[in-house]
Motif scaffolding. Sequence first.
Motif, PDB file in Angstrom:
ATOM      1  N   SER A   1     -22.101  39.769 -50.607  1.00 12.10           N
ATOM      2  CA  SER A   1     -21.463  40.350 -51.790  1.00 12.10           C
ATOM      3  C   SER A   1     -22.429  40.342 -52.966  1.00 12.10           C
ATOM      4  CB  SER A   1     -20.183  39.587 -52.139  1.00 12.10           C
ATOM      5  OG  SER A   1     -20.449  38.223 -52.321  1.00 12.10           O
ATOM      6  N   GLY A   2     -22.319  41.376 -53.799  1.00 12.34           N
ATOM      7  CA  GLY A   2     -23.118  41.453 -55.014  1.00 12.34           C
ATOM      8  C   GLY A   2     -22.544  40.531 -56.068  1.00 12.34           C
ATOM      9  N   LEU A   3     -23.420  39.800 -56.769  1.00 10.45           N
ATOM     10  CA  LEU A   3     -22.964  38.855 -57.784  1.00 10.45           C
ATOM     11  C   LEU A   3     -22.953  39.473 -59.178  1.00 10.45           C
ATOM     12  CD1 LEU A   3     -24.703  35.588 -56.565  1.00 10.45           C
ATOM     13  CD2 LEU A   3     -22.359  36.348 -56.179  1.00 10.45           C
ATOM     14  N   ASN A   4     -23.904  40.349 -59.483  1.00 12.93           N
ATOM     15  CA  ASN A   4     -23.945  40.937 -60.819  1.00 12.93           C
ATOM     16  C   ASN A   4     -23.418  42.372 -60.843  1.00 12.93           C
ATOM     17  OD1 ASN A   4     -26.326  41.423 -59.338  1.00 12.93           O
ATOM     18  ND2 ASN A   4     -27.488  41.917 -61.178  1.00 12.93           N
ATOM     19  N   MET A   5     -22.919  42.869 -59.707  1.00 12.48           N
ATOM     20  CA  MET A   5     -22.282  44.180 -59.635  1.00 12.48           C
ATOM     21  C   MET A   5     -21.475  44.238 -58.337  1.00 12.48           C
ATOM     22  SD  MET A   5     -23.987  47.988 -59.561  1.00 12.48           S
ATOM     23  CE  MET A   5     -24.516  47.958 -61.263  1.00 12.48           C
ATOM     24  N   ASP A   6     -20.265  44.800 -58.409  1.00  9.40           N
ATOM     25  CA  ASP A   6     -19.444  44.938 -57.204  1.00  9.40           C
ATOM     26  C   ASP A   6     -20.058  46.010 -56.309  1.00  9.40           C
ATOM     27  OD1 ASP A   6     -17.539  45.082 -55.240  1.00  9.40           O
ATOM     28  OD2 ASP A   6     -15.953  45.845 -56.527  1.00  9.40           O
ATOM     29  N   MET A   7     -20.461  45.613 -55.101  1.00  8.96           N
ATOM     30  CA  MET A   7     -21.100  46.535 -54.168  1.00  8.96           C
ATOM     31  C   MET A   7     -20.239  46.750 -52.925  1.00  8.96           C
ATOM     32  SD  MET A   7     -23.751  47.329 -55.843  1.00  8.96           S
ATOM     33  CE  MET A   7     -24.956  48.089 -54.797  1.00  8.96           C
ATOM     34  N   GLY A   8     -18.959  46.384 -53.006  1.00  5.46           N
ATOM     35  CA  GLY A   8     -18.065  46.576 -51.878  1.00  5.46           C
ATOM     36  C   GLY A   8     -18.211  45.485 -50.831  1.00  5.46           C
ATOM     37  N   ILE A   9     -17.513  45.672 -49.723  1.00  5.68           N
ATOM     38  CA  ILE A   9     -17.525  44.688 -48.634  1.00  5.68           C
ATOM     39  C   ILE A   9     -18.664  44.994 -47.669  1.00  5.68           C
ATOM     40  CG2 ILE A   9     -16.232  43.800 -46.655  1.00  5.68           C
ATOM     41  CD1 ILE A   9     -13.675  44.499 -48.219  1.00  5.68           C
ATOM     42  N   ASN A  10     -19.453  43.980 -47.361  1.00  3.97           N
ATOM     43  CA  ASN A  10     -20.530  44.107 -46.390  1.00  3.97           C
ATOM     44  C   ASN A  10     -20.386  42.938 -45.424  1.00  3.97           C
ATOM     45  OD1 ASN A  10     -23.034  43.950 -45.010  1.00  3.97           O
ATOM     46  ND2 ASN A  10     -24.005  45.110 -46.631  1.00  3.97           N
ATOM     47  N   ARG A  11     -19.755  43.169 -44.291  1.00  4.98           N
ATOM     48  CA  ARG A  11     -19.472  42.104 -43.319  1.00  4.98           C
ATOM     49  C   ARG A  11     -20.107  42.467 -41.980  1.00  4.98           C
ATOM     50  NH1 ARG A  11     -13.789  41.176 -43.734  1.00  4.98           N
ATOM     51  NH2 ARG A  11     -14.438  39.753 -45.357  1.00  4.98           N
ATOM     52  N   THR A  12     -20.850  41.528 -41.420  1.00  2.00           N
ATOM     53  CA  THR A  12     -21.529  41.749 -40.146  1.00  2.00           C
ATOM     54  C   THR A  12     -21.212  40.610 -39.194  1.00  2.00           C
ATOM     55  OG1 THR A  12     -23.345  42.870 -41.275  1.00  2.00           O
ATOM     56  CG2 THR A  12     -23.782  42.080 -39.054  1.00  2.00           C
ATOM     57  N   ARG A  13     -20.731  40.940 -38.014  1.00  2.00           N
ATOM     58  CA  ARG A  13     -20.511  39.941 -36.961  1.00  2.00           C
ATOM     59  C   ARG A  13     -21.791  39.853 -36.148  1.00  2.00           C
ATOM     60  NH1 ARG A  13     -17.005  36.744 -34.899  1.00  2.00           N
ATOM     61  NH2 ARG A  13     -15.302  37.391 -36.244  1.00  2.00           N
ATOM     62  N   LEU A  14     -22.292  38.637 -35.980  1.00  2.00           N
ATOM     63  CA  LEU A  14     -23.524  38.422 -35.234  1.00  2.00           C
ATOM     64  C   LEU A  14     -23.220  38.225 -33.748  1.00  2.00           C
ATOM     65  CD1 LEU A  14     -25.425  36.040 -37.678  1.00  2.00           C
ATOM     66  CD2 LEU A  14     -25.314  38.538 -37.669  1.00  2.00           C
ATOM     67  N   GLU A  15     -24.202  38.520 -32.929  1.00  2.00           N
ATOM     68  CA  GLU A  15     -24.092  38.389 -31.473  1.00  2.00           C
ATOM     69  C   GLU A  15     -24.960  37.231 -30.999  1.00  2.00           C
ATOM     70  OE1 GLU A  15     -22.052  40.178 -29.586  1.00  2.00           O
ATOM     71  OE2 GLU A  15     -21.401  41.325 -31.342  1.00  2.00           O
ATOM     72  N   PRO A  16     -24.506  36.464 -29.989  1.00  2.00           N
ATOM     73  CA  PRO A  16     -25.338  35.377 -29.477  1.00  2.00           C
ATOM     74  C   PRO A  16     -26.628  35.917 -28.873  1.00  2.00           C
ATOM     75  CG  PRO A  16     -23.250  35.537 -28.253  1.00  2.00           C
ATOM     76  CD  PRO A  16     -23.236  36.587 -29.303  1.00  2.00           C
ATOM     77  N   ALA A  17     -27.740  35.231 -29.173  1.00  2.00           N
ATOM     78  CA  ALA A  17     -29.051  35.649 -28.677  1.00  2.00           C
ATOM     79  C   ALA A  17     -29.695  34.574 -27.811  1.00  2.00           C
ATOM     80  CB  ALA A  17     -29.970  35.992 -29.856  1.00  2.00           C
ATOM     81  N   GLY A  18     -28.941  33.535 -27.465  1.00  2.00           N
ATOM     82  CA  GLY A  18     -29.469  32.463 -26.618  1.00  2.00           C
ATOM     83  C   GLY A  18     -30.110  31.350 -27.414  1.00  2.00           C
TER      84      GLY A  18
END
Length: 72
Positions: A12-29
């Motif tokens: 999330s942006g702290l000094n300006m609203d930049m919307g939702i940016n959510r990423t689910r990570l995948e296991p890589a071992g």
Amino acid sequence: GREVAGVQVDISGLNMDMGINRTRLEPAGNGRWTGSTLLPICSQQVMLWEAAVWLEDDSGIVSVPHRFETRR
């Protein structure tokens, strides 16, 4: 020492609203997780961000914040 079942990152942006940016990570071992995202372009010279890393395990969810900045 936790058995992590899932990881996601909310940026999330702290000094300006930049919307939702959510990423689910995948296991890589070997206890590693991977993923990618794009940050939106900002009109400000310096943009402050917070990436909250959410770790899911049997006992619930733990959030670990990390602040960083981008420059144009």
